[in-house]
Design a protein around this motif. Structure first.
Motif, short mmCIF file in Angstrom:
data_model
loop_
_atom_site.label_atom_id
_atom_site.label_comp_id
_atom_site.label_asym_id
_atom_site.label_seq_id
_atom_site.Cartn_x
_atom_site.Cartn_y
_atom_site.Cartn_z
N LYS A 1 84.02 -4.59 31.48
CA LYS A 1 83.32 -5.74 32.06
C LYS A 1 81.97 -5.88 31.38
O LYS A 1 81.50 -4.97 30.69
CB LYS A 1 83.16 -5.58 33.56
N GLY B 1 78.85 -6.58 32.85
CA GLY B 1 77.70 -6.01 33.54
C GLY B 1 78.16 -5.23 34.76
O GLY B 1 79.30 -5.38 35.22
N THR B 2 77.28 -4.43 35.30
CA THR B 2 77.66 -3.59 36.43
C THR B 2 78.03 -4.40 37.66
O THR B 2 78.79 -3.95 38.50
CB THR B 2 76.51 -2.63 36.78
N ASP B 3 77.48 -5.60 37.78
CA ASP B 3 77.76 -6.44 38.94
C ASP B 3 78.90 -7.43 38.70
O ASP B 3 79.29 -8.17 39.60
CB ASP B 3 76.51 -7.21 39.36
N GLU B 4 79.42 -7.44 37.48
CA GLU B 4 80.48 -8.39 37.13
C GLU B 4 81.85 -7.82 37.50
O GLU B 4 82.04 -6.62 37.61
CB GLU B 4 80.44 -8.68 35.62
N LYS B 5 82.82 -8.71 37.66
CA LYS B 5 84.19 -8.28 37.87
C LYS B 5 84.77 -7.81 36.54
O LYS B 5 84.37 -8.27 35.47
CB LYS B 5 85.03 -9.44 38.42
#
Length: 341
Positions: free
Chosen positions: A82, A84-88
């Protein structure tokens, strides 16, 4: 209070010593981690272009005698990447074993994921979750860079015959599409037939169309449609030899409305090569073929504006760049002892 703090520190110390993975070696495409139980070697392609595939190979080596006895047991391992860490997660998948060496000194696993031709450039992260032989779960994070890639745009005028094929909505054509999709959607964990670089299916080098060309089909009736070109077209005369790009099992060999005389070969779980518009087939479903073996002769059957060979690679049903697989995609040079079925 002091005893509680002391116990906490002891627990942290024991976890660090006995369970954590320490990075002991690193370069662009190789990472080596080790804890008190086993050593994990990771090879992967850290540079990705849209339409390529993410390949990750793991080699697990037990470090204790009692753990060595577990070799051959269940290994749970998954992969995702993915931006980024906040992305799915863009894609997720599982590892499967590729090493069937009877000596059982180590185990080798492989996982691969396709990427979209529309994947945006930037920095991504690959996450591996690993639980070997019912031991504790381990997680590894690897950097991945997606680079920009330009794709060709083209308009292809179709005569009345090709327009009729392109716009064909018959039940027969729909059945052919559904049968092929069912094949491409099959992931057989035992189908480990080819791990070495593919070869082009023809000795010709002239390409008339490229992978992931953005196409506009101009119909003879004045209408049009847009699509992607899922493979590479080689401009070769009818009757030219077409050969298997790698070892595998023929899972389709038939005449289709859109693609003419066509062949599909299974190489790895979920990885297939396709050969379209041929004039003659020399193989049949269920047959094992070796890399470079003759499949038949090229032609201009199906939807074709002239004689050519269409070569396509599908991974988990998605079209991926055939050129990616002509390199050492499965890192066989890193693990030369890996055995095939």
């Amino acid at each position: 209070m002091k005893k509680s703090v002391f116990r906490l520190l002891i627990c942290i110390f024991l976890y660090t010593v006995f369970f954590s993975n320490e990075l002991i070696y690193a370069e662009n495409q190789k990472k080596v981690y080790q804890n008190d139980k086993f050593r994990t070697e990771i090879f992967y392609n850290d540079i990705l272009y849209p339409g390529d595939a993410v390949f990750v190979k793991l080699k697990l080596t037990p470090l204790k005698r009692k753990i060595k006895k577990l070799i051959g047991g269940e290994i749970k391992a998954s992969l995702e990447y993915k931006k980024g860490t906040d992305e799915k997660a863009v894609r997720k998948g599982s590892f499967y074993k590729t090493d069937f060496n009877k000596k059982r000194k180590a185990e080798t696993l492989l996982a691969f994921l396709p990427s979209s031709t529309y994947l945006s450039e930037g920095n991504y992260e690959i996450t591996i979750t690993l639980e070997p032989w019912n031991l504790n779960e381990n997680q590894f994070t690897l950097p991945l860079t997606v680079c920009h890639k330009d794709f060709v745009s083209e308009t292809i005028p179709l005569n009345a015959t090709n327009t009729a094929i392109k716009t064909n909505t018959s039940k027969e054509r729909q059945n052919q599409i559904e049968r092929l999709n069912a094949i491409l959607g099959t992931v057989n964990q035992d189908a480990v037939y080819e791990l070495t670089p593919f070869i082009p299916p023809t000795s010709a080098t002239r390409r008339t169309s490229f992978f992931a060309d953005r196409r506009v089909y101009a119909y003879s009736n004045g209408k049009s449609s847009t699509s992607l070109h899922y493979g590479i077209d080689y401009g070769i005369p009818t009757g030219s030899e077409v050969r298997a790009c790698g070892r595998g099992k023929v899972v389709m060999a038939e005449d289709r409305i859109s693609t003419g005389w066509s062949v599909c070969i299974e190489h790895l779980p979920g990885l297939y090569s396709l050969y379209y518009h041929m004039s003659r087939l020399d193989v049949e479903p269920g047959q094992m073929v070796e890399k470079g073996e003759l499949l038949g002769l090229s032609g201009a059957t199906g939807l074709a504006t002239g004689p050519h060979l269409h070569w396509e690679i599908r991974l988990n049903m998605e079209a991926v760049s055939p050129d990616f697989f002509t390199d050492d995609f499965a890192f066989m040079q890193a693990f030369p002892g890996t055995a095939l079925h």
